[in-house]
Design a protein around this motif. Structure first.
Motif, mmCIF file in Angstrom:
data_model
loop_
_atom_site.group_PDB
_atom_site.id
_atom_site.type_symbol
_atom_site.label_atom_id
_atom_site.label_comp_id
_atom_site.label_asym_id
_atom_site.label_seq_id
_atom_site.Cartn_x
_atom_site.Cartn_y
_atom_site.Cartn_z
ATOM 1 N N PRO A 1 0.823 -1.205 0.000
ATOM 2 C CA PRO A 1 0.000 0.000 0.000
ATOM 3 C C PRO A 1 0.864 1.264 0.000
ATOM 4 O O PRO A 1 2.014 1.240 0.447
ATOM 5 N N LYS A 2 0.301 2.338 -0.481
ATOM 6 C CA LYS A 2 1.035 3.599 -0.646
ATOM 7 C C LYS A 2 1.691 4.073 0.657
ATOM 8 O O LYS A 2 2.811 4.570 0.652
ATOM 9 N N ALA A 3 0.957 3.926 1.747
ATOM 10 C CA ALA A 3 1.463 4.439 3.024
ATOM 11 C C ALA A 3 2.735 3.711 3.449
ATOM 12 O O ALA A 3 3.630 4.305 4.041
ATOM 13 N N VAL A 4 2.829 2.414 3.126
ATOM 14 C CA VAL A 4 4.021 1.657 3.476
ATOM 15 C C VAL A 4 5.179 2.052 2.561
ATOM 16 O O VAL A 4 6.343 2.057 2.963
ATOM 17 N N GLN A 5 4.836 2.405 1.328
ATOM 18 C CA GLN A 5 5.888 2.796 0.390
ATOM 19 C C GLN A 5 6.471 4.165 0.697
ATOM 20 O O GLN A 5 7.595 4.478 0.293
ATOM 21 N N TYR A 6 5.681 5.006 1.419
ATOM 22 C CA TYR A 6 6.074 6.395 1.602
ATOM 23 C C TYR A 6 7.483 6.568 2.186
ATOM 24 O O TYR A 6 8.272 7.350 1.643
ATOM 25 N N PRO A 7 7.848 5.855 3.261
ATOM 26 C CA PRO A 7 9.193 6.061 3.821
ATOM 27 C C PRO A 7 10.301 5.755 2.814
ATOM 28 O O PRO A 7 11.385 6.331 2.902
ATOM 29 N N GLY A 8 10.039 4.881 1.878
ATOM 30 C CA GLY A 8 11.078 4.522 0.921
ATOM 31 C C GLY A 8 11.099 5.377 -0.316
ATOM 32 O O GLY A 8 12.133 5.544 -0.958
ATOM 33 N N THR A 9 9.935 5.937 -0.688
ATOM 34 C CA THR A 9 9.868 6.647 -1.972
ATOM 35 C C THR A 9 9.650 8.141 -1.838
ATOM 36 O O THR A 9 9.974 8.897 -2.751
ATOM 37 N N GLY A 10 9.066 8.577 -0.715
ATOM 38 C CA GLY A 10 8.638 9.972 -0.615
ATOM 39 C C GLY A 10 9.780 10.969 -0.616
ATOM 40 O O GLY A 10 10.916 10.645 -0.290
ATOM 41 N N ASP A 11 9.452 12.217 -1.009
ATOM 42 C CA ASP A 11 10.399 13.323 -0.891
ATOM 43 C C ASP A 11 9.774 14.362 0.020
ATOM 44 O O ASP A 11 8.563 14.511 0.044
ATOM 45 N N VAL B 1 12.493 11.161 2.086
ATOM 46 C CA VAL B 1 11.976 10.907 3.431
ATOM 47 C C VAL B 1 12.901 9.924 4.158
ATOM 48 O O VAL B 1 13.169 10.062 5.349
ATOM 49 N N SER B 2 13.416 8.936 3.396
ATOM 50 C CA SER B 2 14.237 7.908 4.038
ATOM 51 C C SER B 2 15.457 8.533 4.703
ATOM 52 O O SER B 2 15.868 8.105 5.784
ATOM 53 N N PHE B 3 16.033 9.554 4.065
ATOM 54 C CA PHE B 3 17.213 10.169 4.657
ATOM 55 C C PHE B 3 16.839 10.990 5.885
ATOM 56 O O PHE B 3 17.587 11.042 6.860
ATOM 57 N N LEU B 4 15.670 11.613 5.820
ATOM 58 C CA LEU B 4 15.190 12.352 6.992
ATOM 59 C C LEU B 4 15.007 11.384 8.166
ATOM 60 O O LEU B 4 15.363 11.685 9.312
ATOM 61 N N ILE B 5 14.462 10.189 7.860
ATOM 62 C CA ILE B 5 14.297 9.168 8.910
ATOM 63 C C ILE B 5 15.657 8.853 9.532
ATOM 64 O O ILE B 5 15.803 8.773 10.753
ATOM 65 N N VAL B 6 16.664 8.705 8.668
ATOM 66 C CA VAL B 6 18.005 8.395 9.170
ATOM 67 C C VAL B 6 18.465 9.495 10.127
ATOM 68 O O VAL B 6 18.926 9.219 11.233
ATOM 69 N N ILE B 7 18.310 10.757 9.692
ATOM 70 C CA ILE B 7 18.783 11.869 10.526
ATOM 71 C C ILE B 7 18.051 11.869 11.870
ATOM 72 O O ILE B 7 18.670 11.982 12.938
ATOM 73 N N VAL B 8 16.732 11.711 11.809
ATOM 74 C CA VAL B 8 15.948 11.727 13.056
ATOM 75 C C VAL B 8 16.370 10.577 13.964
ATOM 76 O O VAL B 8 16.604 10.753 15.162
ATOM 77 N N MET B 9 16.488 9.377 13.366
ATOM 78 C CA MET B 9 16.894 8.219 14.173
ATOM 79 C C MET B 9 18.284 8.418 14.768
ATOM 80 O O MET B 9 18.547 8.068 15.914
ATOM 81 N N TYR B 10 19.192 8.985 13.977
ATOM 82 C CA TYR B 10 20.562 9.177 14.455
ATOM 83 C C TYR B 10 20.598 10.185 15.606
ATOM 84 O O TYR B 10 21.335 9.996 16.567
ATOM 85 N N ILE B 11 19.791 11.266 15.479
ATOM 86 C CA ILE B 11 19.735 12.219 16.597
ATOM 87 C C ILE B 11 19.193 11.506 17.831
ATOM 88 O O ILE B 11 19.727 11.641 18.942
ATOM 89 N N GLY B 12 18.149 10.691 17.608
ATOM 90 C CA GLY B 12 17.569 9.942 18.716
ATOM 91 C C GLY B 12 18.590 9.017 19.369
ATOM 92 O O GLY B 12 18.720 8.969 20.596
ATOM 93 N N ILE B 13 19.360 8.315 18.531
ATOM 94 C CA ILE B 13 20.350 7.382 19.060
ATOM 95 C C ILE B 13 21.466 8.134 19.783
ATOM 96 O O ILE B 13 21.955 7.706 20.825
ATOM 97 N N HIS B 14 21.826 9.303 19.224
ATOM 98 C CA HIS B 14 22.854 10.130 19.884
ATOM 99 C C HIS B 14 22.419 10.473 21.301
ATOM 100 O O HIS B 14 23.191 10.325 22.254
ATOM 101 N N ILE B 15 21.172 10.916 21.420
ATOM 102 C CA ILE B 15 20.652 11.287 22.749
ATOM 103 C C ILE B 15 20.593 10.047 23.636
ATOM 104 O O ILE B 15 21.005 10.071 24.795
#
Lengths: 331, 333
Positions: free
Chosen positions: A154-164, A171-185
């Motif tokens: 479904p489209k919603a599942v594809q969004y993290p991989g395809t969205g801009d 979007v996928s790179f934004l996820i990486v940045i957010v996760m990395y900040i989270g992991i840093h903290i």
């Protein structure tokens, strides 16, 4: 160590931390001079997309390596989590929330199993148990999908991989940045995060200081599985397909990213931002080799060499440090 | 306390290994042998027509041979306290090299044989240098070389299998002695016998145990640890080269993607055979039985119609269970 010799060491440490960044910049400059396609918006976006899957896995791997361990099953976990989602849609379950939850559940659970095998069953170094689970999880992925790829998410599942989002940033790179900040903290500002460093620095000392080492190890391997499931989500989104054979070189890339980024193989040392730089460097290398027209086979050779050299540098650094410690002690 | 601990370890290592060339008194190996017989019996009862046929039993021996030769090399490495993940890729590369020099009427037969064995030994030698003198953990060195060598195999063959091999090359693995005994099995028996002799009857073999049992103790007792380590990886590489040659001869082509996962089977054979993952303890004939068990299980599952994916799961589980038994055994001591 930091304060033992005053400012000199700090200066050196900064330099060694900037080393990977310097390498990334140099490789990028060389590639942009070498090929015209490298420094284009399209290719940069492409690199961000390519880097995000590896970066998510590398973040999980980094925490495992921080504890002095290794997880060779990450590629299989990623494939397995993707295939669990695939099997769900094959059986007509198209609810995106349910799909994502089951993917994360599957990844985290098998990561948890890795942790249990290592601690409760008191296996030796985790590379042997994760070599075993690498096969088991890959076999499971092939078994539940009957070895054929499943598409039609479904489209919603594809969004993290395809969205801009904007400016073509995926979007996928934004996820990486957010996760990395989270992991840093998480690693720097929470008790559990500090405990992870403590376990990797000296397991026995950590245990004697009253830490529940086994519990921490299990959590770390479960987090690694969780991050692999995240990578699986981005992967199925990007390809709109769950491949049971996906991620067969993921372990190599993730280990290489961590080691290049200065995460010590001996445990207890490393930062999440180093891992990000390592992951970007690996992706840029692969991307550049593609642009130059080097075969996929050549990439295998290069990545393998990069890993060995990076670990060797790590070993040299550790022995130099031990030597300077000895000298300081003599004085 | 630390000294006492290492003394105990040495003593234990001596006790576990002074049985000499062949000694089934050791409970561990006897147990494995019984497990082997039980598996064999169960499969014979389950499938008397297909499994128990003489041709199939010879087939099992053939299947065990290439893995057994790899496992013999892996025994040296694991006894010394290391691991070699690159043997599968080495099988592919040496197979491609051997096949490239085995087209009909080009080179004499000894050329592909020497090149395959030489290339394998050289890869092992480099692994050994990285482990012994680079101080890099063995599984990292060999994980790296596993990737590199696979890439080299693909590059050397341009990703395509090498076909059109001479009859005499095919005969290396495909031939029979006395019409019934396949060459492959003869190779396996010879390799296992020589490996057993080296491990139990030579100074070098005892040193391999010593390095794996307690590296520091071995070093201060005057063992050249670096030399021993380089040697064991070179032996593993050499035998991987021989295995690559035999595989190329058996499938009559040099396939750059062959041998993927072979390192796993070899490790499994060694561990099932009772060689300790932490080094210094184990017997060569344990590895032989381990290789036979793996071949029998693989063959039996094939005959019973179990899918290859499920076999992957079973193989992975077997390794974990074998390591688990190893740890349990140690806990008791």
């Amino acid at each position: 160590m930091k304060n033992a010799n005053g400012k000199n060491i700090d200066y050196k440490e900064v330099l060694s931390k900037l080393g990977p960044l310097l390498a990334l910049v140099l490789v990028s400059i060389a590639l942009s001079l070498g090929t015209e396609q490298f420094m284009t918006v399209g290719n940069i976006t492409n690199i961000m997309r390519q880097a995000s899957i590896n970066s998510l896995i590398a973040a999980g791997m980094m925490m495992v390596i921080l504890t002095g361990g290794i997880d060779l099953s990450v590629g299989s976990i990623t494939a397995f989590a993707a295939c669990v989602m695939g099997v769900m849609i094959k059986n007509g379950i198209m609810n995106p929330v349910l799909l994502i939850v089951s993917g994360f559940g599957a990844g985290t659970f098998v990561g948890y199993i890795n942790g249990i095998l290592l601690t409760k069953l008191r296996l030796p170094h985790p590379f042997i148990s994760t070599i075993g689970t690498r096969n088991i999880f890959r076999g499971l992925a092939l078994l539940i999908t009957a070895a054929s790829p499943i598409s039609g998410f479904p489209k919603a599942v594809q969004y993290p991989g395809t969205g801009d989002i904007f400016l073509g940033i995926p979007v996928s790179f934004l996820i990486v940045i957010v996760m990395y900040i989270g992991i840093h903290i998480f690693l720097n500002n929470t008790a559990l995060g500090r405990h992870i460093y403590a376990v990797g620095g000296n397991k026995e000392a950590a245990r004697l200081s009253g830490l529940n080492v086994n519990k921490i190890l299990i959590i770390v391997y479960a987090i690694c599985g969780f991050m692999c499931a995240f990578a699986a989500l981005v992967m199925v989104g990007r390809l709109n397909t769950a491949f049971p054979l996906a991620g067969s070189t993921a372990d190599m890339d993730a280990i290489a990213s961590c080691i290049i980024g200065g995460v010590s193989f001996l445990g207890g040392k490393g930062t999440i931002w180093g891992t990000l730089i390592g992951s970007l460097l690996i992706t840029v290398l692969r991307n550049g080799l593609n642009l130059i027209g080097a075969s996929a086979d050549m990439q295998l050779v290069v990545i393998g060499l990069v890993i060995i050299v990076a670990v060797y540098v790590d070993v040299l650094r550790a022995s130099a440090e031990a030597k300077s410690k000895r000298l300081a002690a003599k004085k | 306390m630390f000294k006492k601990l290492s003394d105990n370890k040495i003593k234990e290592s001596i006790e576990r290994n002074n049985g000499g060339y062949f000694n089934l008194h050791s409970l561990r190996e006897l147990g494995i042998f019984i497990v082997f017989l039980v598996i064999l019996a169960v499969l014979m009862i389950l499938s008397p027509n297909a499994f128990a046929r003489p041709t199939n039993l010879i087939n099992i021996l053939k299947q065990a041979s290439i893995n057994g030769i790899l496992a013999a090399g892996m025994t040296f490495v694991i006894l010394s306290g290391g691991i070699d993940l690159s043997v599968g890729s080495t099988v592919a590369l040496t197979g491609v090299i051997a096949a490239s020099f085995a087209h009909p009427g080009e080179y004499p037969l000894f050329v592909p044989i020497i090149l395959a064995a030489g290339a394998g030994s050289f890869i092992g030698f480099l692994n050994g240098l990285g482990v012994a003198y680079g101080n890099i953990p063995s599984f990292i060195v060999t994980l790296g070389s596993m990737t590199i060598v696979r890439g080299l195999a693909l590059i050397a063959s341009r990703g395509q299998p090498v076909f059109n091999l001479s009859k005499s090359f095919e005969h290396i693995a495909g031939g029979f002695i006395f019409e019934y005994i396949p060459h492959l099995v003869v190779f396996f028996v010879c390799v296992a016998g020589i490996a057993g002799f080296i491990l139990t009857k030579t100074v070098f073999g005892r040193h391999v145990y010593a390095v794996g049992g307690n590296e520091t103790a071995a070093k201060v007792s005057g063992v050249n640890v670096g030399y021993i380590k380089v040697a064991v990886y070179t032996i593993a590489g050499f035998l991987a080269g021989i295995a690559g040659l035999l595989l190329a001869s058996r499938i009559v082509s040099g396939n750059p993607t062959a041998g993927a996962g072979y390192e796993l089977d070899a490790i499994a054979a060694v561990i099932i055979g009772g060689v300790s993952m932490s080094g210094g303890a184990g017997k060569w004939y344990g590895t032989v039985i381990g290789a036979l068990i793996i071949a029998v299980i693989g063959n039996g599952l094939d005959i019973l119609g179990v899918s290859s994916y499920f076999q992957l799961i079973i193989k992975g589980s077997i390794i974990i269970v074998a390591v688990l038994l190893d740890m349990k055994g140690k806990g008791k001591q």
